[in-house]
Design a protein around this motif. Structure first.
Motif, PDB file in Angstrom:
ATOM      1  N   ILE A   1       0.867  -1.174   0.000  1.00 58.23           N
ATOM      2  CA  ILE A   1       0.000   0.000   0.000  1.00 58.23           C
ATOM      3  C   ILE A   1       0.906   1.226   0.000  1.00 58.23           C
ATOM      4  O   ILE A   1       1.727   1.391   0.909  1.00 58.23           O
ATOM      5  CB  ILE A   1      -0.915  -0.004   1.233  1.00 58.23           C
ATOM      6  CG1 ILE A   1      -1.767  -1.281   1.250  1.00 58.23           C
ATOM      7  CG2 ILE A   1      -1.798   1.239   1.267  1.00 58.23           C
ATOM      8  CD1 ILE A   1      -2.452  -1.534   2.574  1.00 58.23           C
ATOM      9  N   PRO A   2       0.805   2.075  -1.010  1.00 58.50           N
ATOM     10  CA  PRO A   2       1.758   3.185  -1.122  1.00 58.50           C
ATOM     11  C   PRO A   2       1.681   4.158   0.052  1.00 58.50           C
ATOM     12  O   PRO A   2       0.635   4.327   0.688  1.00 58.50           O
ATOM     13  CB  PRO A   2       1.338   3.878  -2.436  1.00 58.50           C
ATOM     14  CG  PRO A   2       0.559   2.844  -3.184  1.00 58.50           C
ATOM     15  CD  PRO A   2      -0.128   2.014  -2.148  1.00 58.50           C
ATOM     16  N   ALA A   3       2.803   4.788   0.321  1.00 60.69           N
ATOM     17  CA  ALA A   3       2.856   5.825   1.358  1.00 60.69           C
ATOM     18  C   ALA A   3       1.876   6.942   1.030  1.00 60.69           C
ATOM     19  O   ALA A   3       1.541   7.183  -0.137  1.00 60.69           O
ATOM     20  CB  ALA A   3       4.277   6.375   1.454  1.00 60.69           C
ATOM     21  N   ASN A   4       1.405   7.613   2.079  1.00 60.06           N
ATOM     22  CA  ASN A   4       0.499   8.758   1.953  1.00 60.06           C
ATOM     23  C   ASN A   4      -0.829   8.392   1.290  1.00 60.06           C
ATOM     24  O   ASN A   4      -1.459   9.236   0.644  1.00 60.06           O
ATOM     25  CB  ASN A   4       1.184   9.889   1.180  1.00 60.06           C
ATOM     26  CG  ASN A   4       2.487  10.341   1.827  1.00 60.06           C
ATOM     27  OD1 ASN A   4       2.536  10.546   3.033  1.00 60.06           O
ATOM     28  ND2 ASN A   4       3.540  10.444   1.023  1.00 60.06           N
ATOM     29  N   THR A   5      -1.249   7.138   1.454  1.00 57.53           N
ATOM     30  CA  THR A   5      -2.532   6.678   0.918  1.00 57.53           C
ATOM     31  C   THR A   5      -3.605   6.652   1.999  1.00 57.53           C
ATOM     32  O   THR A   5      -4.762   7.018   1.745  1.00 57.53           O
ATOM     33  CB  THR A   5      -2.378   5.269   0.317  1.00 57.53           C
ATOM     34  OG1 THR A   5      -1.501   5.324  -0.798  1.00 57.53           O
ATOM     35  CG2 THR A   5      -3.720   4.713  -0.135  1.00 57.53           C
ATOM     36  N   LEU A   6      -3.253   6.225   3.207  1.00 57.98           N
ATOM     37  CA  LEU A   6      -4.238   6.004   4.261  1.00 57.98           C
ATOM     38  C   LEU A   6      -4.421   7.256   5.116  1.00 57.98           C
ATOM     39  O   LEU A   6      -3.439   7.847   5.581  1.00 57.98           O
ATOM     40  CB  LEU A   6      -3.800   4.836   5.138  1.00 57.98           C
ATOM     41  CG  LEU A   6      -3.527   3.514   4.407  1.00 57.98           C
ATOM     42  CD1 LEU A   6      -3.117   2.431   5.397  1.00 57.98           C
ATOM     43  CD2 LEU A   6      -4.745   3.076   3.600  1.00 57.98           C
ATOM     44  N   PRO A   7      -5.676   7.662   5.342  1.00 59.44           N
ATOM     45  CA  PRO A   7      -5.919   8.838   6.178  1.00 59.44           C
ATOM     46  C   PRO A   7      -5.626   8.537   7.646  1.00 59.44           C
ATOM     47  O   PRO A   7      -5.862   7.431   8.127  1.00 59.44           O
ATOM     48  CB  PRO A   7      -7.408   9.125   5.960  1.00 59.44           C
ATOM     49  CG  PRO A   7      -7.993   7.795   5.599  1.00 59.44           C
ATOM     50  CD  PRO A   7      -6.919   7.078   4.819  1.00 59.44           C
ATOM     51  N   VAL A   8      -5.120   9.544   8.349  1.00 56.71           N
ATOM     52  CA  VAL A   8      -4.769   9.386   9.759  1.00 56.71           C
ATOM     53  C   VAL A   8      -5.968   9.721  10.637  1.00 56.71           C
ATOM     54  O   VAL A   8      -6.714  10.659  10.357  1.00 56.71           O
ATOM     55  CB  VAL A   8      -3.582  10.304  10.123  1.00 56.71           C
ATOM     56  CG1 VAL A   8      -3.266  10.237  11.609  1.00 56.71           C
ATOM     57  CG2 VAL A   8      -2.359   9.928   9.296  1.00 56.71           C
ATOM     58  N   GLY A   9      -6.155   8.934  11.689  1.00 62.68           N
ATOM     59  CA  GLY A   9      -7.180   9.238  12.668  1.00 62.68           C
ATOM     60  C   GLY A   9      -8.586   8.855  12.261  1.00 62.68           C
ATOM     61  O   GLY A   9      -9.551   9.241  12.933  1.00 62.68           O
ATOM     62  N   ILE A  10      -8.754   8.126  11.185  1.00 61.32           N
ATOM     63  CA  ILE A  10     -10.075   7.684  10.723  1.00 61.32           C
ATOM     64  C   ILE A  10     -10.131   6.167  10.800  1.00 61.32           C
ATOM     65  O   ILE A  10      -9.249   5.497  10.263  1.00 61.32           O
ATOM     66  CB  ILE A  10     -10.322   8.140   9.279  1.00 61.32           C
ATOM     67  CG1 ILE A  10     -10.349   9.669   9.201  1.00 61.32           C
ATOM     68  CG2 ILE A  10     -11.632   7.565   8.735  1.00 61.32           C
ATOM     69  CD1 ILE A  10     -10.516  10.195   7.791  1.00 61.32           C
ATOM     70  N   PRO A  11     -11.134   5.599  11.476  1.00 61.42           N
ATOM     71  CA  PRO A  11     -11.242   4.134  11.520  1.00 61.42           C
ATOM     72  C   PRO A  11     -11.379   3.556  10.111  1.00 61.42           C
ATOM     73  O   PRO A  11     -12.187   4.029   9.312  1.00 61.42           O
ATOM     74  CB  PRO A  11     -12.509   3.892  12.344  1.00 61.42           C
ATOM     75  CG  PRO A  11     -12.710   5.142  13.134  1.00 61.42           C
ATOM     76  CD  PRO A  11     -12.209   6.252  12.258  1.00 61.42           C
ATOM     77  N   LEU A  12     -10.580   2.552   9.826  1.00 61.47           N
ATOM     78  CA  LEU A  12     -10.578   1.929   8.511  1.00 61.47           C
ATOM     79  C   LEU A  12     -10.959   0.462   8.614  1.00 61.47           C
ATOM     80  O   LEU A  12     -10.822  -0.163   9.673  1.00 61.47           O
ATOM     81  CB  LEU A  12      -9.198   2.053   7.864  1.00 61.47           C
ATOM     82  CG  LEU A  12      -8.632   3.460   7.669  1.00 61.47           C
ATOM     83  CD1 LEU A  12      -7.196   3.386   7.164  1.00 61.47           C
ATOM     84  CD2 LEU A  12      -9.500   4.267   6.718  1.00 61.47           C
ATOM     85  N   GLN A  13     -11.448  -0.078   7.513  1.00 59.27           N
ATOM     86  CA  GLN A  13     -11.662  -1.510   7.372  1.00 59.27           C
ATOM     87  C   GLN A  13     -10.935  -1.960   6.112  1.00 59.27           C
ATOM     88  O   GLN A  13     -10.870  -1.227   5.112  1.00 59.27           O
ATOM     89  CB  GLN A  13     -13.152  -1.842   7.249  1.00 59.27           C
ATOM     90  CG  GLN A  13     -13.950  -1.730   8.530  1.00 59.27           C
ATOM     91  CD  GLN A  13     -13.772  -2.949   9.424  1.00 59.27           C
ATOM     92  OE1 GLN A  13     -13.865  -4.085   8.966  1.00 59.27           O
ATOM     93  NE2 GLN A  13     -13.539  -2.716  10.697  1.00 59.27           N
ATOM     94  N   GLY A  14     -10.384  -3.169   6.162  1.00 61.53           N
ATOM     95  CA  GLY A  14      -9.737  -3.738   4.993  1.00 61.53           C
ATOM     96  C   GLY A  14     -10.275  -5.125   4.730  1.00 61.53           C
ATOM     97  O   GLY A  14     -10.774  -5.791   5.649  1.00 61.53           O
ATOM     98  N   SER A  15     -10.222  -5.549   3.492  1.00 64.18           N
ATOM     99  CA  SER A  15     -10.655  -6.900   3.141  1.00 64.18           C
ATOM    100  C   SER A  15      -9.694  -7.516   2.141  1.00 64.18           C
ATOM    101  O   SER A  15      -9.177  -6.823   1.253  1.00 64.18           O
ATOM    102  CB  SER A  15     -12.063  -6.899   2.547  1.00 64.18           C
ATOM    103  OG  SER A  15     -13.040  -6.915   3.540  1.00 64.18           O
ATOM    104  N   VAL A  16      -9.483  -8.802   2.299  1.00 66.36           N
ATOM    105  CA  VAL A  16      -8.754  -9.606   1.313  1.00 66.36           C
ATOM    106  C   VAL A  16      -9.729 -10.663   0.816  1.00 66.36           C
ATOM    107  O   VAL A  16     -10.341 -11.377   1.625  1.00 66.36           O
ATOM    108  CB  VAL A  16      -7.509 -10.272   1.922  1.00 66.36           C
ATOM    109  CG1 VAL A  16      -6.844 -11.193   0.898  1.00 66.36           C
ATOM    110  CG2 VAL A  16      -6.523  -9.210   2.411  1.00 66.36           C
TER     111      VAL A  16
END
Length: 301
Positions: A234-249
């Motif tokens: 996952i490239p740098a500076n892609t994910l927002p900080v301080g926001i709950p995230l969910q991921g799926s595979v």
């Protein structure tokens, strides 16, 4: 249930479905999209055909809550059937013929009139199989310019293992505190009996809004991860900080992949399994103590 739907909706981006439990309607559509094919095999992306793609899928969903705890969702089994039109009025109607010859209409979505589909969640695989048995299905598509096409799609297999084993995220703990300024490699256990014909899809979304943050190409798209993949960066500076995230595979076992029956339009059927996990990006926290030490010395005057 809403989270499962969300995945469903995220998958539906080919499927861009969100795991099929976000909000029942939104999630189903998302996973359906992810699974279901928004631009899966974009043969008709230029609008040359009335439809872009069509497909059916049976899936089972899981949630991973710790490094070694993977459990089924409360409504873990799902069926999806969809047709993706190339324009707002290029497909007039679509339907699905089941192995028992009953017919299910594929309804147009008010929020996305290029998507015709049906999505249903079940409490068990047995209940899913009772409603949608394995066997030969037929998707019927009426195009404004292309006319009528009936595409056979199989949900039968010569292997006793129809559904892939659930993905297990190997660096679950690290995914709870990702440094946003650096690339992050998400890793999972191998797709049992996966081949280069199959696909692995990864997507990340905001847990509260369901908005997609990042995802890999899905089955049939350029750059997709095949069934042998066990990680993605996952490239740098892609994910927002301080926001709950969910991921799926998601592991997608391809059964039918047909671009000939409806020439130029990709149609496919799959069995799939996916796992959702919580994720978070956090700025590195400075240490509580900067320096510590002891010293012995002599003083002179």
């Amino acid at each position: 249930r809403s989270e499962v739907l969300a995945t469903v909706c995220k998958l539906s981006n080919r499927f861009h479905p969100l795991p099929w439990s976000f909000m029942l309607t939104k999630n189903l559509l998302t996973l359906a999209y992810a699974i279901g094919g928004i631009g899966l095999f974009s043969s008709a992306a230029n609008g040359a055909f009335d439809a872009l793609e069509a497909g059916i899928s049976k899936g089972v969903s899981f949630q991973q809550t710790s490094a070694d705890n993977v459990l089924p969702h409360s409504m873990p089994a799902a069926f999806f059937a969809w047709v993706r039109a190339s324009g707002s009025d290029t497909v007039t109607n679509a339907s699905l013929v089941l192995p028992n010859f009953s017919i299910a209409e594929l309804s147009a979505r008010p929020e996305d009139i290029t998507y015709f589909g049906t999505e249903t969640l079940f409490a068990s695989v047995a209940a899913l199989d009772d409603a949608y048995p394995n066997g030969q299905y037929v998707i019927r598509i009426n195009g404004r310019n292309d006319g009528f096409h009936a595409v056979p799609l199989s949900l039968a297999s010569n292997t006793p293992i129809l559904y892939p084993t659930p993905p297990v995220i190997l660096n679950f703990n690290a995914a709870q505190a990702i440094s946003p300024a650096a690339d992050f490699t998400l890793s999972w256990g191998s797709f049992s009996s996966g081949t280069t014909r199959d696909a692995v899809s990864v997507w990340i979304w905001e847990a509260d809004s369901g908005a997609t943050v990042w995802q890999t190409p899905t089955l049939g798209q350029p750059g997709q991860l095949d069934g042998l993949a066990t990680s993605v960066s996952i490239p740098a500076n892609t994910l927002p900080v301080g926001i709950p995230l969910q991921g799926s595979v998601l592991f997608d076992r391809a059964v039918t992949m047909d671009t000939n029956t409806y020439p130029g339009v990709s149609c496919f059927s799959t069995f799939n399994t996916y796992t959702t996990i919580p994720m978070a990006a956090q700025e590195p926290r400075p240490p509580d103590v900067l320096r510590a030490g002891v010293r012995k010395g002599l003083f002179y005057e």
